[in-house]
Scaffold this active site. Sequence first.
Site, PDB file in Angstrom:
ATOM      1  CB  VAL A  62      -1.949   0.662   2.397  1.00  0.00           C
ATOM      2  CG1 VAL A  62      -3.216  -0.028   2.858  1.00  0.00           C
ATOM      3  CG2 VAL A  62      -2.154   1.419   1.089  1.00  0.00           C
ATOM      4  CG  ASN A  88      -9.261  -3.551  -3.279  1.00  0.00           C
ATOM      5  OD1 ASN A  88      -9.358  -3.681  -4.504  1.00  0.00           O
ATOM      6  ND2 ASN A  88     -10.031  -2.713  -2.586  1.00  0.00           N
ATOM      7  CB  SER A 141      -5.158  -2.334 -13.334  1.00  0.00           C
ATOM      8  OG  SER A 141      -5.674  -1.569 -14.397  1.00  0.00           O
ATOM      9  CE1 TYR A 154      -4.466   2.577 -10.346  1.00  0.00           C
ATOM     10  CE2 TYR A 154      -4.380   1.394 -12.439  1.00  0.00           C
ATOM     11  CZ  TYR A 154      -4.948   1.586 -11.190  1.00  0.00           C
ATOM     12  OH  TYR A 154      -5.999   0.779 -10.789  1.00  0.00           O
ATOM     13  CE  LYS A 158      -3.526  -1.090  -9.329  1.00  0.00           C
ATOM     14  NZ  LYS A 158      -3.921  -1.694  -8.031  1.00  0.00           N
ATOM     15  CB  ILE A 187     -14.594  -2.044 -12.053  1.00  0.00           C
ATOM     16  CG1 ILE A 187     -13.946  -3.303 -12.636  1.00  0.00           C
ATOM     17  CG2 ILE A 187     -15.632  -2.413 -10.993  1.00  0.00           C
ATOM     18  CD1 ILE A 187     -14.887  -4.239 -13.353  1.00  0.00           C
TER      19      ILE A 187
END
Length: 293
Positions: A62, A88, A141, A154, A158, A187
Amino acid sequence: MTKRLEGKVAVITGACSGIGLATLELFVAEGAKVMAADLNVQEGQALEKRFPGQVRFAACDVTQLPQLKAAIDGAAEVFGGLDILFSNAGAGGSKAGVETFDEQAWDNTINLLLRSVAAGAAYAVPHMKKRGGGAIVNTSSISALQAGYAPLTYSVCKAGVLHYTRVAAAELSPHRIRINAVVPGFIATRIFGSGFGLDHDKAGALAEKIAEKSGFANPIGKPGLPRDIAEAVLFLSSDAAGFVTGTSITVDGGLTIGPRSSWDPKVPPMMAHLLEMTPEQFIAFRDRQRATG
């Protein structure tokens, strides 16, 4: 019973493992046809064989926008249109902090986690307009909500996903295109093992171990599994969420409701430390207060 995505066409990036795979499986069960966009060619081809006629695979990085556009255009070409985009794909990205800023690592992480979300929507919207509307779901997130859950870059990306989702909703609403985000908590996926530098198989084994042992980490007391996120994505993608746009659903087992002391009776709050109480003394004190109203 009518399947919730009967007649719908979806693109899922990062579709071959973790949250993406769980969502693909659920979408297929609910009647959708899915273009699975992912870097892993072997697993992607296996999905085509597993779901003949319902899943097609597109080899897709991506961060390479022509590949992303080809996957989205390919879904419309192969299946006759596009109704759903689930952006995703992701990884942990740069581990640098404030003082260890790395320009190239920063740019690479942004391209993976944020630019791809914006580009994916740009490529999907023309196809959705032809269908009279559609649904876009982006993966954010809990690291977007507060510090301590992921590296700096990160987390910032997000957070950007959340704000992009809100702002884009204003522009897309007149076209009956809804855009929302899902906010996963802890997760059990390969992303943790990959962040430690583990290979594909070892990262998968670590995810399984996390799934077995991580229930203690949140108020609900059960591990967070990819299927938990997939269920939220299904809702946001379906007609059941036809009045929902520009918002997000946090699926974290309650992890962000407050400090552990707010939900774990065995953990005393900061006040206990300030009063120099032992955990046992504080619990006894708290219980007496509750008993007397």
